[in-house]
Design a protein around this motif. Structure first.
Motif, mmCIF file in Angstrom:
data_model
loop_
_atom_site.group_PDB
_atom_site.id
_atom_site.type_symbol
_atom_site.label_atom_id
_atom_site.label_comp_id
_atom_site.label_asym_id
_atom_site.label_seq_id
_atom_site.Cartn_x
_atom_site.Cartn_y
_atom_site.Cartn_z
ATOM 1 N N LEU A 1 6.042 8.523 1.506
ATOM 2 C CA LEU A 1 7.191 8.921 0.692
ATOM 3 C C LEU A 1 7.769 10.249 1.168
ATOM 4 O O LEU A 1 8.991 10.382 1.307
ATOM 5 N N ASP A 2 6.920 11.230 1.433
ATOM 6 C CA ASP A 2 7.391 12.539 1.912
ATOM 7 C C ASP A 2 8.173 12.394 3.220
ATOM 8 O O ASP A 2 9.223 13.011 3.400
ATOM 9 N N THR A 3 7.676 11.552 4.111
ATOM 10 C CA THR A 3 8.343 11.348 5.398
ATOM 11 C C THR A 3 9.689 10.658 5.213
ATOM 12 O O THR A 3 10.692 11.048 5.838
ATOM 13 N N VAL A 4 9.730 9.641 4.361
ATOM 14 C CA VAL A 4 10.996 8.954 4.086
ATOM 15 C C VAL A 4 11.997 9.947 3.501
ATOM 16 O O VAL A 4 13.158 9.998 3.932
ATOM 17 N N GLN A 5 11.566 10.751 2.552
ATOM 18 C CA GLN A 5 12.462 11.745 1.942
ATOM 19 C C GLN A 5 12.996 12.709 2.992
ATOM 20 O O GLN A 5 14.182 13.048 2.981
ATOM 21 N N ASP A 6 12.133 13.162 3.896
ATOM 22 C CA ASP A 6 12.567 14.075 4.958
ATOM 23 C C ASP A 6 13.579 13.404 5.887
ATOM 24 O O ASP A 6 14.546 14.039 6.320
ATOM 25 N N ASP B 1 15.331 -3.320 2.217
ATOM 26 C CA ASP B 1 16.165 -4.517 2.059
ATOM 27 C C ASP B 1 15.322 -5.792 1.955
ATOM 28 O O ASP B 1 15.668 -6.830 2.506
ATOM 29 N N GLY B 2 14.208 -5.694 1.261
ATOM 30 C CA GLY B 2 13.359 -6.852 1.047
ATOM 31 C C GLY B 2 12.399 -7.153 2.184
ATOM 32 O O GLY B 2 11.598 -8.080 2.094
ATOM 33 N N GLU B 3 12.464 -6.399 3.267
ATOM 34 C CA GLU B 3 11.561 -6.594 4.403
ATOM 35 C C GLU B 3 10.364 -5.648 4.270
ATOM 36 O O GLU B 3 10.536 -4.427 4.201
ATOM 37 N N TYR B 4 9.167 -6.227 4.221
ATOM 38 C CA TYR B 4 7.951 -5.455 4.001
ATOM 39 C C TYR B 4 7.448 -4.843 5.308
ATOM 40 O O TYR B 4 7.374 -5.520 6.330
ATOM 41 N N HIS B 5 7.087 -3.561 5.224
ATOM 42 C CA HIS B 5 6.495 -2.842 6.346
ATOM 43 C C HIS B 5 5.145 -2.339 5.858
ATOM 44 O O HIS B 5 5.062 -1.295 5.205
ATOM 45 N N GLY B 6 4.088 -3.115 6.160
ATOM 46 C CA GLY B 6 2.758 -2.792 5.679
ATOM 47 C C GLY B 6 1.978 -1.949 6.663
ATOM 48 O O GLY B 6 2.299 -1.893 7.853
ATOM 49 N N ASN B 7 0.931 -1.289 6.122
ATOM 50 C CA ASN B 7 0.087 -0.394 6.919
ATOM 51 C C ASN B 7 0.935 0.590 7.710
ATOM 52 O O ASN B 7 0.626 0.913 8.849
ATOM 53 N N ILE B 8 2.013 1.026 7.101
ATOM 54 C CA ILE B 8 2.949 1.893 7.804
ATOM 55 C C ILE B 8 2.428 3.333 7.811
ATOM 56 O O ILE B 8 1.964 3.847 6.808
ATOM 57 N N ALA B 9 2.493 3.929 8.961
ATOM 58 C CA ALA B 9 2.093 5.325 9.127
ATOM 59 C C ALA B 9 3.356 6.179 9.159
ATOM 60 O O ALA B 9 4.415 5.726 9.601
ATOM 61 N N ALA C 1 -3.766 1.265 -4.676
ATOM 62 C CA ALA C 1 -4.226 0.921 -3.322
ATOM 63 C C ALA C 1 -3.385 1.621 -2.257
ATOM 64 O O ALA C 1 -3.920 2.142 -1.274
ATOM 65 N N CYS C 2 -2.090 1.654 -2.438
ATOM 66 C CA CYS C 2 -1.223 2.336 -1.470
ATOM 67 C C CYS C 2 -1.421 3.847 -1.538
ATOM 68 O O CYS C 2 -1.423 4.533 -0.511
ATOM 69 N N HIS C 3 -1.601 4.349 -2.745
ATOM 70 C CA HIS C 3 -1.787 5.793 -2.928
ATOM 71 C C HIS C 3 -2.996 6.298 -2.151
ATOM 72 O O HIS C 3 -2.902 7.301 -1.433
ATOM 73 N N VAL C 4 -4.123 5.603 -2.279
ATOM 74 C CA VAL C 4 -5.331 6.063 -1.590
ATOM 75 C C VAL C 4 -5.235 5.876 -0.083
ATOM 76 O O VAL C 4 -6.005 6.477 0.667
ATOM 77 N N ARG C 5 -4.276 5.093 0.366
ATOM 78 C CA ARG C 5 -4.094 4.876 1.807
ATOM 79 C C ARG C 5 -2.949 5.717 2.377
ATOM 80 O O ARG C 5 -2.490 5.470 3.488
ATOM 81 N N GLY C 6 -2.424 6.655 1.603
ATOM 82 C CA GLY C 6 -1.444 7.585 2.160
ATOM 83 C C GLY C 6 -0.003 7.385 1.744
ATOM 84 O O GLY C 6 0.909 7.830 2.440
ATOM 85 N N ALA C 7 0.238 6.747 0.612
ATOM 86 C CA ALA C 7 1.615 6.494 0.172
ATOM 87 C C ALA C 7 2.413 7.780 -0.007
ATOM 88 O O ALA C 7 3.611 7.810 0.282
ATOM 89 N N GLN C 8 1.780 8.846 -0.473
ATOM 90 C CA GLN C 8 2.524 10.094 -0.690
ATOM 91 C C GLN C 8 3.057 10.645 0.635
ATOM 92 O O GLN C 8 4.177 11.125 0.701
ATOM 93 N N ARG C 9 2.250 10.536 1.702
ATOM 94 C CA ARG C 9 2.734 10.991 3.018
ATOM 95 C C ARG C 9 3.898 10.121 3.492
ATOM 96 O O ARG C 9 4.852 10.608 4.095
#
Length: 150
Positions: free
Chosen positions: A90-95, A130-138, A80-88
């Motif tokens: 992850l890429d942004t977090v890595q950058d 740290d256990g805090e959820y950030h949903g629908n994150i762009a 579900a996260c993958h189809v909604r842009g999880a890779q983008r």
């Protein structure tokens, strides 16, 4: 490493071998990893063989035998996260933090992990810090979100 803090954690659980996992969790929470010296002290005080402690620490994924950052970032890569842009995400977090999944930055500020599912698929994509959820994150929100933890 703070030996007094390790003693306090062990004493809080009355040096009971039945509290081994909770003691390890408390040490991990305090130090963000399980230093070998701490494990040796736990083994000695609880009269639990080091082989049993090592079995537990390698079986449970939540335990780390290497230093972790003060802030743990998890990015969900489930369907579900993958189809909604999880890779983008992850890429942004890595950058932003300059590390890949499974790594910790040199300042021990951030550790990054990917997970297969966080169980909140309707909120995808999801990043947890740290256990805090950030949903629908762009991706555009990630910079400001991570600044909160600096």
């Amino acid at each position: 490493m703070d030996n007094d803090k390790i003693e306090q954690i062990i004493d809080k659980h009355n040096s009971e071998a039945g509290s081994l996992i909770q003691i390890l969790l408390d040490i991990q929470s305090e130090f963000h990893w399980l230093p070998k010296e701490a494990l040796n002290r736990v083994s000695e005080k609880l009269h639990v063989p080091m082989s049993k402690i090592q079995h537990i620490t390698t079986f449970y994924k939540s335990f780390s035998m290497v230093p972790k950052g003060r802030h743990e970032v998890h990015v969900c890569m489930g369907t579900a996260c993958h189809v909604r842009g999880a890779q983008r995400v992850l890429d942004t977090v890595q950058d932003q933090i300059g590390i890949k999944p499974g790594e910790t930055d040199v300042d021990l500020k951030f550790s990054l992990e990917t997970v297969n599912c966080l169980g909140c698929c309707a909120l995808g994509p999801v990043m947890v810090v740290d256990g805090e959820y950030h949903g629908n994150i762009a991706p555009a929100q990630i910079v400001d979100t991570l600044k909160i933890y600096e």
